[in-house]
Motif scaffolding. Structure first.
Motif, PDB file in Angstrom:
ATOM      1  N   VAL A  42       0.826  -1.207   0.000  1.00  0.00           N
ATOM      2  CA  VAL A  42       0.000   0.000   0.000  1.00  0.00           C
ATOM      3  C   VAL A  42       0.864   1.262   0.000  1.00  0.00           C
ATOM      4  O   VAL A  42       0.435   2.312  -0.505  1.00  0.00           O
ATOM      5  CB  VAL A  42      -0.970   0.006   1.204  1.00  0.00           C
ATOM      6  CG1 VAL A  42      -2.025  -1.070   1.049  1.00  0.00           C
ATOM      7  CG2 VAL A  42      -0.221  -0.151   2.508  1.00  0.00           C
ATOM      8  N   GLU A  43       2.086   1.181   0.535  1.00  0.00           N
ATOM      9  CA  GLU A  43       2.969   2.354   0.535  1.00  0.00           C
ATOM     10  C   GLU A  43       3.286   2.820  -0.877  1.00  0.00           C
ATOM     11  O   GLU A  43       3.573   3.999  -1.104  1.00  0.00           O
ATOM     12  CB  GLU A  43       4.270   2.046   1.284  1.00  0.00           C
ATOM     13  CG  GLU A  43       4.117   1.811   2.782  1.00  0.00           C
ATOM     14  CD  GLU A  43       3.641   0.409   3.102  1.00  0.00           C
ATOM     15  OE1 GLU A  43       3.577  -0.441   2.149  1.00  0.00           O
ATOM     16  OE2 GLU A  43       3.316   0.140   4.272  1.00  0.00           O
ATOM     17  N   ARG A  44       3.226   1.902  -1.831  1.00  0.00           N
ATOM     18  CA  ARG A  44       3.531   2.247  -3.218  1.00  0.00           C
ATOM     19  C   ARG A  44       2.308   2.778  -3.970  1.00  0.00           C
ATOM     20  O   ARG A  44       2.399   3.128  -5.143  1.00  0.00           O
ATOM     21  CB  ARG A  44       4.108   1.037  -3.945  1.00  0.00           C
ATOM     22  CG  ARG A  44       5.380   0.493  -3.309  1.00  0.00           C
ATOM     23  CD  ARG A  44       5.957  -0.645  -4.132  1.00  0.00           C
ATOM     24  NE  ARG A  44       6.396  -0.194  -5.439  1.00  0.00           N
ATOM     25  CZ  ARG A  44       6.466  -0.969  -6.521  1.00  0.00           C
ATOM     26  NH1 ARG A  44       6.088  -2.238  -6.447  1.00  0.00           N
ATOM     27  NH2 ARG A  44       6.903  -0.483  -7.669  1.00  0.00           N
ATOM     28  N   LEU A  45       1.166   2.845  -3.298  1.00  0.00           N
ATOM     29  CA  LEU A  45      -0.066   3.332  -3.918  1.00  0.00           C
ATOM     30  C   LEU A  45      -0.527   4.656  -3.323  1.00  0.00           C
ATOM     31  O   LEU A  45      -1.607   5.140  -3.626  1.00  0.00           O
ATOM     32  CB  LEU A  45      -1.176   2.279  -3.768  1.00  0.00           C
ATOM     33  CG  LEU A  45      -0.912   0.932  -4.455  1.00  0.00           C
ATOM     34  CD1 LEU A  45      -2.010  -0.052  -4.132  1.00  0.00           C
ATOM     35  CD2 LEU A  45      -0.780   1.102  -5.967  1.00  0.00           C
ATOM     36  N   ILE A  46       0.301   5.250  -2.491  1.00  0.00           N
ATOM     37  CA  ILE A  46      -0.066   6.502  -1.838  1.00  0.00           C
ATOM     38  C   ILE A  46      -0.086   7.641  -2.856  1.00  0.00           C
ATOM     39  O   ILE A  46       0.864   7.839  -3.610  1.00  0.00           O
ATOM     40  CB  ILE A  46       0.909   6.835  -0.697  1.00  0.00           C
ATOM     41  CG1 ILE A  46       0.750   5.814   0.441  1.00  0.00           C
ATOM     42  CG2 ILE A  46       0.686   8.250  -0.182  1.00  0.00           C
ATOM     43  CD1 ILE A  46       1.767   5.982   1.547  1.00  0.00           C
ATOM     44  N   GLU A  47      -1.191   8.373  -2.876  1.00  0.00           N
ATOM     45  CA  GLU A  47      -1.305   9.569  -3.700  1.00  0.00           C
ATOM     46  C   GLU A  47      -1.060  10.791  -2.824  1.00  0.00           C
ATOM     47  O   GLU A  47      -1.527  10.847  -1.687  1.00  0.00           O
ATOM     48  CB  GLU A  47      -2.690   9.653  -4.344  1.00  0.00           C
ATOM     49  CG  GLU A  47      -2.972   8.510  -5.305  1.00  0.00           C
ATOM     50  CD  GLU A  47      -4.201   8.760  -6.169  1.00  0.00           C
ATOM     51  OE1 GLU A  47      -4.632   9.928  -6.255  1.00  0.00           O
ATOM     52  OE2 GLU A  47      -4.705   7.787  -6.750  1.00  0.00           O
ATOM     53  N   ARG A  48      -0.359  11.751  -3.354  1.00  0.00           N
ATOM     54  CA  ARG A  48      -0.078  12.989  -2.623  1.00  0.00           C
ATOM     55  C   ARG A  48      -0.598  14.159  -3.431  1.00  0.00           C
ATOM     56  O   ARG A  48      -0.153  14.402  -4.543  1.00  0.00           O
ATOM     57  CB  ARG A  48       1.426  13.144  -2.382  1.00  0.00           C
ATOM     58  CG  ARG A  48       1.778  14.411  -1.613  1.00  0.00           C
ATOM     59  CD  ARG A  48       3.276  14.535  -1.437  1.00  0.00           C
ATOM     60  NE  ARG A  48       3.943  14.670  -2.720  1.00  0.00           N
ATOM     61  CZ  ARG A  48       5.264  14.791  -2.881  1.00  0.00           C
ATOM     62  NH1 ARG A  48       6.054  14.756  -1.827  1.00  0.00           N
ATOM     63  NH2 ARG A  48       5.798  14.920  -4.070  1.00  0.00           N
ATOM     64  N   ASN A  49      -1.555  14.869  -2.865  1.00  0.00           N
ATOM     65  CA  ASN A  49      -2.145  16.007  -3.553  1.00  0.00           C
ATOM     66  C   ASN A  49      -2.081  17.243  -2.675  1.00  0.00           C
ATOM     67  O   ASN A  49      -2.168  17.148  -1.446  1.00  0.00           O
ATOM     68  CB  ASN A  49      -3.604  15.721  -3.924  1.00  0.00           C
ATOM     69  CG  ASN A  49      -3.716  14.890  -5.190  1.00  0.00           C
ATOM     70  OD1 ASN A  49      -3.254  15.296  -6.245  1.00  0.00           O
ATOM     71  ND2 ASN A  49      -4.313  13.714  -5.079  1.00  0.00           N
ATOM     72  N   ARG A  50      -1.948  18.381  -3.314  1.00  0.00           N
ATOM     73  CA  ARG A  50      -1.900  19.636  -2.578  1.00  0.00           C
ATOM     74  C   ARG A  50      -3.311  20.173  -2.376  1.00  0.00           C
ATOM     75  O   ARG A  50      -4.118  20.191  -3.302  1.00  0.00           O
ATOM     76  CB  ARG A  50      -1.043  20.652  -3.328  1.00  0.00           C
ATOM     77  CG  ARG A  50      -0.895  21.996  -2.619  1.00  0.00           C
ATOM     78  CD  ARG A  50       0.361  22.707  -3.079  1.00  0.00           C
ATOM     79  NE  ARG A  50       1.566  21.992  -2.647  1.00  0.00           N
ATOM     80  CZ  ARG A  50       2.777  22.244  -3.110  1.00  0.00           C
ATOM     81  NH1 ARG A  50       2.959  23.195  -4.009  1.00  0.00           N
ATOM     82  NH2 ARG A  50       3.811  21.559  -2.678  1.00  0.00           N
ATOM     83  N   VAL A  51      -3.581  20.602  -1.175  1.00  0.00           N
ATOM     84  CA  VAL A  51      -4.886  21.168  -0.847  1.00  0.00           C
ATOM     85  C   VAL A  51      -4.912  22.622  -1.300  1.00  0.00           C
ATOM     86  O   VAL A  51      -4.026  23.405  -0.944  1.00  0.00           O
ATOM     87  CB  VAL A  51      -5.146  21.071   0.674  1.00  0.00           C
ATOM     88  CG1 VAL A  51      -6.478  21.724   1.031  1.00  0.00           C
ATOM     89  CG2 VAL A  51      -5.117  19.613   1.121  1.00  0.00           C
ATOM     90  N   SER A  52      -5.919  22.986  -2.099  1.00  0.00           N
ATOM     91  CA  SER A  52      -5.975  24.331  -2.668  1.00  0.00           C
ATOM     92  C   SER A  52      -6.897  25.271  -1.903  1.00  0.00           C
ATOM     93  O   SER A  52      -6.809  26.486  -2.068  1.00  0.00           O
ATOM     94  CB  SER A  52      -6.420  24.267  -4.133  1.00  0.00           C
ATOM     95  OG  SER A  52      -7.700  23.681  -4.241  1.00  0.00           O
ATOM     96  N   LYS A  53      -7.782  24.721  -1.066  1.00  0.00           N
ATOM     97  CA  LYS A  53      -8.726  25.566  -0.326  1.00  0.00           C
ATOM     98  C   LYS A  53      -9.233  24.807   0.890  1.00  0.00           C
ATOM     99  O   LYS A  53      -9.054  23.587   0.998  1.00  0.00           O
ATOM    100  CB  LYS A  53      -9.880  25.998  -1.220  1.00  0.00           C
ATOM    101  CG  LYS A  53     -10.533  24.857  -1.984  1.00  0.00           C
ATOM    102  CD  LYS A  53     -11.543  25.406  -2.990  1.00  0.00           C
ATOM    103  CE  LYS A  53     -11.519  24.639  -4.289  1.00  0.00           C
ATOM    104  NZ  LYS A  53     -12.437  25.163  -5.290  1.00  0.00           N
TER     105      LYS A  53
END
Length: 480
Positions: free
Chosen positions: A364-375
């Protein structure tokens, strides 16, 4: 605390994009305190540097932007409201491609053409047509923006030369290289922003006519380069603003084709801005738009000549939100495409990756998505995965502010609640294999689309391969 400087790594642009040496270089130019500069925007720092120049000239600094837009006829407004020139990329895989770039094109246009708010459309030369296609005059007096940017351009050229010299040594000093790269990167961000900031309505020293003039000069320069390169026996396969990609014209004999470096030198002398040979590629693939056959302007990948690395732009392997597993598979597919030029080899890698997913063998560590919060959470109107992650974080009393990243694994994409995802720090026992399979297919589509494949073709081919495998399995059972 006296004598101490605190940089918040979770809320900094320049320190995050460069390093401490880059921050300190800009401190010396902008006179801003270190901790303030670390969190400041590019425009904020650029304005501070401009204010320093104004003080040196004994000029009062306006509290707010005050330069109104000059009156212009509708025809001029239509002609001026355009960006840089773009030659749409020829979708496909092209061999023996050269990339040429104009060095700091927009800042150098400002300096070589004297484009500055205090001299554009001056009254003393109103009868002149200095800006191509727009009829704007530019005063002969040196503009203040030139004095702001020229020292930065010169300093960055010196730093880049020092970087090249250091890399040519038998035993390069990595610490020294890191310092130079940080300073170069920081100055690059200022140079990148100086053009756009001229068109920003709240810029203290901006003026929209400068923005329009810079674009007009850039269009003329790129057209000049294109015409000369084609006359010299090269075919343009893509061009965007300050970069141009060429390959030998098959209709021109090799002995009649002019040397590319000689052409670049001639173009440099003609436009007064250095045209550099950025890279040579064994091959470059230009990717089409998702829902169109037209070429995507900033999506391409290619094998750098004499190097083991690929240059990748715009596709999943370059996107910060892409999970490591998806990125690794896409890079493997690029390797296979480079080695075989065969879609079958790429599809074989995709099929093995899908089998890993469906069998639950991907960590599961290889499936982590990282997105920036815009609001803030309340600012979102759609139930996206980011929203689900933010709801989950709030439920756990975790504060995630705009500008920060949130990391999660998609565990059930059919849901719209907070149960759609699990946060990266949680104990995650499962994942949504179908969701990640879709992401894999999209990533492989980026690799194969220059060859004419889309996700429908990929799905059809995978289905055929699986049917063939199942049929083979059934036949072997009957025989046994």
């Amino acid at each position: 605390m006296p004598g101490r400087v605190i940089i918040d790594e979770s809320n900094t642009f320049f320190y995050g994009e460069t390093n401490l040496e880059g921050v300190l270089d800009l401190v010396s130019r902008s006179k801003k305190p270190v901790q303030e500069l670390a969190w400041a925007s590019i425009g904020n720092v650029l304005t501070a540097i401009q204010i320093c120049e104004a003080h040196d000239r004994g000029v009062l600094v306006p509290w707010n932007s005050w330069r109104h837009e000059f009156y212009k006829p509708m025809g001029t407004l239509h002609d001026a409201d355009r960006g840089g020139f773009i030659f749409a990329p020829e979708v496909g895989l092209h061999e023996n491609v050269h990339e040429l770039d104009f060095s700091s094109l927009y800042p150098n246009i400002i300096c070589t053409r004297n484009v500055s708010p205090d001299v554009i459309r001056c009254d003393c030369h109103s009868d002149r047509d200095d800006v191509p296609g727009l009829g704007y005059s530019i005063c002969d007096d040196r503009g203040y923006l030139v004095d702001v940017l020229q020292p930065i351009i010169d300093a960055r050229d010196e730093i880049k030369a020092a970087i090249r010299h250091e890399k040519e040594r038998d035993d390069p000093d990595e610490d020294r290289l890191a310092e130079l790269e940080g300073r170069s990167g920081a100055l690059k961000w200022i140079l990148v922003a100086c053009f756009g900031y001229q068109g920003f309505s709240n810029a203290k020293f901006g003026r929209i006519e400068c923005h329009e003039a810079i674009n007009a000069f850039a269009r003329e320069i790129l057209l000049t380069a294109k015409q000369r390169l084609e006359a010299g026996g090269w075919r343009v396969v893509h061009g965007i603003v300050d970069s141009i990609w060429v390959t030998p014209d098959p209709d021109v004999n090799d002995e009649d084709r002019e040397d590319l470096q000689t052409l670049a030198t001639e173009i440099t002398e003609r436009v007064e801005i250095r045209l550099e040979h950025e890279a040579q590629y064994d091959w470059v693939a230009f990717v089409p738009q998702r829902e169109s056959d037209a070429g995507a302007l900033t999506k391409y990948f290619g094998k750098v000549a004499g190097d083991d690395d690929f240059k990748i732009r715009g596709i999943e392997a370059r996107q910060r939100s892409t999970p490591p597993f998806i990125e690794d598979v896409q890079r493997d597919c690029l390797d296979r495409l480079d080695t075989t030029r065969s879609p079958d080899a790429v599809l074989g890698r995709l099929e093995r990756a899908i089998d890993e997913l469906q069998a639950g063998n991907v960590a599961v560590e290889r499936l982590i998505e990282r997105n920036r919060v815009s609001k803030p959470l309340e600012g979102y109107s759609q139930n996206t995965q980011n929203v689900a992650a933010l709801k989950r974080a709030r439920e756990q009393d975790l504060a995630v502010h705009p500008g920060q990243d949130i990391e999660y694994v998609v565990v059930d994409d059919e849901k719209s609640s907070r149960d759609r995802v699990a946060l990266a720090h949680e104990e995650i026992e499962t994942y949504d294999a179908s969701y990640y399979e879709t992401q894999l297919v999209r990533a492989v589509e980026s690799v194969l689309s220059p060859l004419g494949w889309d996700r429908t073709d990929i799905r059809r081919e995978l289905s055929g391969e699986r049917d063939a495998v199942l049929s083979s399995f059934g036949a072997s059972n009957e025989l046994s």
